[in-house]
Design a protein around this motif. Structure first.
Motif, PDB file in Angstrom:
ATOM      1  N   ALA A 210       0.835  -1.205   0.000  1.00  0.00           N
ATOM      2  CA  ALA A 210       0.000   0.000   0.000  1.00  0.00           C
ATOM      3  C   ALA A 210       0.868   1.253   0.000  1.00  0.00           C
ATOM      4  CB  ALA A 210      -0.943  -0.002   1.203  1.00  0.00           C
ATOM      5  N   CYS A 211       1.913   1.264   0.818  1.00  0.00           N
ATOM      6  CA  CYS A 211       2.821   2.424   0.858  1.00  0.00           C
ATOM      7  C   CYS A 211       3.520   2.612  -0.474  1.00  0.00           C
ATOM      8  CB  CYS A 211       3.857   2.266   1.960  1.00  0.00           C
ATOM      9  SG  CYS A 211       3.157   2.426   3.616  1.00  0.00           S
ATOM     10  N   THR A 212       3.933   1.521  -1.084  1.00  0.00           N
ATOM     11  CA  THR A 212       4.596   1.595  -2.385  1.00  0.00           C
ATOM     12  C   THR A 212       3.662   2.174  -3.438  1.00  0.00           C
ATOM     13  OG1 THR A 212       5.948  -0.318  -1.813  1.00  0.00           O
ATOM     14  CG2 THR A 212       5.798   0.246  -4.154  1.00  0.00           C
ATOM     15  N   LEU A 213       2.425   1.753  -3.438  1.00  0.00           N
ATOM     16  CA  LEU A 213       1.457   2.271  -4.404  1.00  0.00           C
ATOM     17  C   LEU A 213       1.186   3.755  -4.186  1.00  0.00           C
ATOM     18  CD1 LEU A 213      -1.082  -0.676  -4.600  1.00  0.00           C
ATOM     19  CD2 LEU A 213       0.518   0.076  -6.374  1.00  0.00           C
ATOM     20  N   ILE A 214       1.086   4.159  -2.944  1.00  0.00           N
ATOM     21  CA  ILE A 214       0.825   5.566  -2.635  1.00  0.00           C
ATOM     22  C   ILE A 214       1.995   6.427  -3.088  1.00  0.00           C
ATOM     23  CG2 ILE A 214       0.583   7.224  -0.751  1.00  0.00           C
ATOM     24  CD1 ILE A 214      -1.095   5.060   0.697  1.00  0.00           C
ATOM     25  N   VAL A 215       3.213   6.001  -2.784  1.00  0.00           N
ATOM     26  CA  VAL A 215       4.399   6.751  -3.201  1.00  0.00           C
ATOM     27  C   VAL A 215       4.488   6.769  -4.726  1.00  0.00           C
ATOM     28  CG1 VAL A 215       6.917   6.751  -3.182  1.00  0.00           C
ATOM     29  CG2 VAL A 215       5.663   6.363  -1.078  1.00  0.00           C
ATOM     30  N   GLY A 216       4.206   5.656  -5.367  1.00  0.00           N
ATOM     31  CA  GLY A 216       4.265   5.567  -6.819  1.00  0.00           C
ATOM     32  C   GLY A 216       3.259   6.471  -7.513  1.00  0.00           C
ATOM     33  N   CYS A 217       2.136   6.726  -6.901  1.00  0.00           N
ATOM     34  CA  CYS A 217       1.102   7.569  -7.499  1.00  0.00           C
ATOM     35  C   CYS A 217       1.494   9.036  -7.460  1.00  0.00           C
ATOM     36  CB  CYS A 217      -0.231   7.381  -6.763  1.00  0.00           C
ATOM     37  SG  CYS A 217      -0.932   5.760  -7.015  1.00  0.00           S
ATOM     38  N   ASP A 218       2.432   9.393  -6.616  1.00  0.00           N
ATOM     39  CA  ASP A 218       2.825  10.779  -6.445  1.00  0.00           C
ATOM     40  C   ASP A 218       3.898  11.202  -7.445  1.00  0.00           C
ATOM     41  OD1 ASP A 218       2.596  13.232  -5.157  1.00  0.00           O
ATOM     42  OD2 ASP A 218       4.278  12.788  -3.828  1.00  0.00           O
ATOM     43  N   ARG A 219       4.365  10.278  -8.255  1.00  0.00           N
ATOM     44  CA  ARG A 219       5.428  10.586  -9.195  1.00  0.00           C
ATOM     45  C   ARG A 219       4.903  11.399 -10.366  1.00  0.00           C
ATOM     46  NH1 ARG A 219       8.020   5.675 -11.301  1.00  0.00           N
ATOM     47  NH2 ARG A 219       9.068   7.242 -12.521  1.00  0.00           N
ATOM     48  N   VAL A 220       5.798  12.202 -10.895  1.00  0.00           N
ATOM     49  CA  VAL A 220       5.485  12.997 -12.069  1.00  0.00           C
ATOM     50  C   VAL A 220       5.809  12.169 -13.304  1.00  0.00           C
ATOM     51  CG1 VAL A 220       6.157  15.069 -13.346  1.00  0.00           C
ATOM     52  CG2 VAL A 220       5.985  15.154 -10.859  1.00  0.00           C
ATOM     53  N   ASP A 221       4.937  12.200 -14.281  1.00  0.00           N
ATOM     54  CA  ASP A 221       5.167  11.492 -15.531  1.00  0.00           C
ATOM     55  C   ASP A 221       6.412  12.081 -16.196  1.00  0.00           C
ATOM     56  OD1 ASP A 221       5.173  10.391 -18.066  1.00  0.00           O
ATOM     57  OD2 ASP A 221       3.197  11.155 -18.635  1.00  0.00           O
ATOM     58  N   PRO A 222       7.466  11.289 -16.408  1.00  0.00           N
ATOM     59  CA  PRO A 222       8.695  11.828 -16.978  1.00  0.00           C
ATOM     60  C   PRO A 222       8.534  12.346 -18.405  1.00  0.00           C
ATOM     61  CG  PRO A 222       8.843   9.445 -16.781  1.00  0.00           C
ATOM     62  CD  PRO A 222       7.561   9.863 -16.118  1.00  0.00           C
ATOM     63  N   ASN A 223       7.472  11.943 -19.080  1.00  0.00           N
ATOM     64  CA  ASN A 223       7.224  12.406 -20.449  1.00  0.00           C
ATOM     65  C   ASN A 223       6.345  13.654 -20.506  1.00  0.00           C
ATOM     66  OD1 ASN A 223       8.749  10.317 -21.684  1.00  0.00           O
ATOM     67  ND2 ASN A 223       7.068   8.922 -21.247  1.00  0.00           N
ATOM     68  N   SER A 224       5.816  14.072 -19.377  1.00  0.00           N
ATOM     69  CA  SER A 224       4.983  15.271 -19.332  1.00  0.00           C
ATOM     70  C   SER A 224       5.890  16.500 -19.421  1.00  0.00           C
ATOM     71  CB  SER A 224       4.180  15.313 -18.032  1.00  0.00           C
ATOM     72  OG  SER A 224       5.054  15.568 -16.936  1.00  0.00           O
ATOM     73  N   PRO A 225       5.331  17.650 -19.789  1.00  0.00           N
ATOM     74  CA  PRO A 225       6.155  18.866 -19.793  1.00  0.00           C
ATOM     75  C   PRO A 225       6.809  19.117 -18.437  1.00  0.00           C
ATOM     76  CG  PRO A 225       4.101  19.270 -20.946  1.00  0.00           C
ATOM     77  CD  PRO A 225       3.988  17.903 -20.312  1.00  0.00           C
ATOM     78  N   LEU A 226       6.070  18.905 -17.353  1.00  0.00           N
ATOM     79  CA  LEU A 226       6.613  19.093 -16.014  1.00  0.00           C
ATOM     80  C   LEU A 226       7.778  18.136 -15.768  1.00  0.00           C
ATOM     81  CD1 LEU A 226       6.590  20.278 -13.158  1.00  0.00           C
ATOM     82  CD2 LEU A 226       4.818  18.607 -12.571  1.00  0.00           C
ATOM     83  N   GLY A 227       7.585  16.878 -16.086  1.00  0.00           N
ATOM     84  CA  GLY A 227       8.638  15.887 -15.884  1.00  0.00           C
ATOM     85  C   GLY A 227       9.874  16.183 -16.716  1.00  0.00           C
ATOM     86  N   GLN A 228       9.666  16.627 -17.948  1.00  0.00           N
ATOM     87  CA  GLN A 228      10.801  16.916 -18.825  1.00  0.00           C
ATOM     88  C   GLN A 228      11.591  18.124 -18.327  1.00  0.00           C
ATOM     89  OE1 GLN A 228       9.259  17.052 -22.823  1.00  0.00           O
ATOM     90  NE2 GLN A 228       8.997  14.843 -22.889  1.00  0.00           N
TER      91      GLN A 228
END
Length: 150
Positions: free
Chosen positions: A12-30
């Motif tokens: 559950a903790c892993t999923l929660i942390v994983g959901c908070d990541r920024v998409d590396p292909n998004s303008p923000l991530g890039q």
């Protein structure tokens, strides 16, 4: 039974942390990836001049060239309209004051070009690099002061 509860909690903790990541292909991530690369590179250059890292003329020249190249890249990843994404450290002023934001971007690019040129002069002498590195750092700081949320 206890093992399955612990396993469930870790999952559950892993999923929660994983959901908070920024998409590396998004303008923000890039743009975040580029800014992190810029930070690491400029910290290494400053570290060589300040004695935190051993000065290596070849690595310094390569770093200055790389910094100059990537200093032109993040601006294309700022969309015309602010994204509704958490994780951005850009203030709304980036989109409200585009002319000023672009001016500071050009000043950074000019300072990295100056550093790159100084790093091409052989033999490379640390005292000749201090001012160009300081200008790059000042350009970064000026934009952060106006447009970054801390």
């Amino acid at each position: 039974m206890m093992t399955s509860k612990i396993l469930f909690a870790v999952l559950a903790c892993t999923l929660i942390v994983g959901c908070d990541r920024v998409d590396p292909n998004s303008p923000l991530g890039q743009r975040q990836a580029i800014f992190k690369d810029m930070l690491k590179t400029s910290e290494d250059l400053g570290g060589m001049l300040r004695g935190r890292l051993m000065f290596n003329a070849e690595r310094f020249t390569q770093g200055a060239t790389h910094l100059d190249e990537i200093s032109r890249q993040p601006w294309q990843h700022f969309p015309q309209v602010r994204e509704n994404l958490d994780g951005s450290q850009a203030r709304d002023e980036v989109w409200q004051r585009q002319e000023r934001f672009q001016q500071l971007a050009r000043e950074l690019e000019a300072s990295t070009a100056e550093l790159r040129a100084a790093a091409q002069v052989q033999p490379l002498r640390k005292p000749a690099l201090v001012d160009p590195v300081a200008k790059v750092e000042a350009a970064c700081r000026a934009c952060h002061d106006e447009f970054r949320v801390y």
